[in-house]
Design an enzyme around this catalytic site. Structure first.
Site, mmCIF file in Angstrom:
data_model
loop_
_atom_site.group_PDB
_atom_site.id
_atom_site.type_symbol
_atom_site.label_atom_id
_atom_site.label_comp_id
_atom_site.label_asym_id
_atom_site.label_seq_id
_atom_site.Cartn_x
_atom_site.Cartn_y
_atom_site.Cartn_z
ATOM 1 N N SER A 127 -0.370 4.342 4.890
ATOM 2 C CA SER A 127 -1.961 3.650 4.763
ATOM 3 C C SER A 127 -1.962 2.913 5.333
ATOM 4 O O SER A 127 -3.137 2.487 6.060
ATOM 5 C CB SER A 127 -1.486 2.875 3.022
ATOM 6 O OG SER A 127 -0.811 1.770 3.618
ATOM 7 N N GLY A 182 0.962 -1.030 -0.059
ATOM 8 C CA GLY A 182 -0.069 0.076 0.039
ATOM 9 C C GLY A 182 0.749 1.490 0.053
ATOM 10 O O GLY A 182 1.948 1.261 0.481
ATOM 11 N N LEU A 183 0.435 2.215 0.057
ATOM 12 C CA LEU A 183 0.903 3.821 -0.108
ATOM 13 C C LEU A 183 1.790 3.372 1.419
ATOM 14 O O LEU A 183 0.960 3.266 1.800
ATOM 15 C CB LEU A 183 0.164 4.997 -0.440
ATOM 16 C CG LEU A 183 -0.095 4.368 -2.158
ATOM 17 C CD1 LEU A 183 -2.169 5.751 -2.346
ATOM 18 C CD2 LEU A 183 0.718 5.280 -3.079
ATOM 19 N N SER A 184 2.627 4.877 1.290
ATOM 20 C CA SER A 184 2.674 5.526 2.174
ATOM 21 C C SER A 184 2.285 5.781 3.077
ATOM 22 O O SER A 184 1.646 6.782 2.800
ATOM 23 C CB SER A 184 4.152 6.270 2.207
ATOM 24 O OG SER A 184 5.141 6.454 3.175
ATOM 25 N N SER A 219 6.180 -1.343 -2.206
ATOM 26 C CA SER A 219 5.201 -2.703 -3.157
ATOM 27 C C SER A 219 4.487 -1.884 -4.144
ATOM 28 O O SER A 219 3.563 -3.244 -4.820
ATOM 29 C CB SER A 219 5.603 -4.602 -3.144
ATOM 30 O OG SER A 219 4.495 -4.070 -1.916
#
Length: 179
Positions: free
Chosen positions: A29, A25-27, A99
């Protein structure tokens, strides 16, 4: 040399299957926050668990890598190899890595093999920017961090994750319960 002690024996001694929960997931999240909460709960219930975090690897094993396309791929390849070793030792590994690309997550899945579970920690970009625990989004918006995932570099959301946790809608307790 091949070990005389099988993964199956280690699993029977531990009383649980070994495997990897790959948190993507996004930074901002909530990947690491959820990972550490789950680690705590699983350890207290008698499970053998290890959290492998992207930031930890970046300051140690992968400190020689930059943030270009090939370096990011190599970072995940090395992480997958570490996860595989820990699973072979009979552990439940909770791996927390942005990732961002499907092809790289597929590479990780192939390296890790049996027991790999992809967990998409979904949060809107707005939510992640509001949280911004490390100030990375502000720096990326200011042009200080080039090719930052979600801003100037894409994030390819998993199409069919094993589990989707939406942290824009659900807090830590509910997300941990779902996991």
């Amino acid at each position: 040399h091949v070990s005389e002690i099988s993964r199956e024996l280690l699993e029977s001694m531990s009383g649980h299957k070994a495997g990897a929960l790959w948190m993507t997931g996004l930074s901002g999240s909530g990947k690491s926050t959820i990972a550490h909460r789950i680690e705590h709960e699983l350890i207290l219930s008698g499970h053998r668990v290890y959290v492998l975090d992207g930031d930890t690897l970046r300051t140690g094993l992968n400190s020689d890598l930059g943030f270009g396309e090939e370096a990011r791929r190599e970072n995940l390849r090395r992480a997958a190899e570490v996860v595989k070793v820990l699973i072979d030792a009979g552990l439940i590994v909770i791996a927390s890595f942005i990732s961002p690309f499907r092809a790289e997550r597929q590479m990780v899945r192939e390296i890790v093999g049996a027991g790999f579970y992809e967990v998409y920690v979904e949060a809107s970009l707005e939510t992640c920017e509001e949280r911004d625990p490390k100030g990375l989004y502000k720096r990326a918006r200011a042009g200080v961090i080039p090719k930052f995932t979600g801003i100037s570099s894409p994030y390819e959301a998993p199409e069919n994750p094993d589990l989707r946790l939406n942290t824009s809608r659900h807090g830590l307790e509910e997300s941990a319960r779902q996991l």
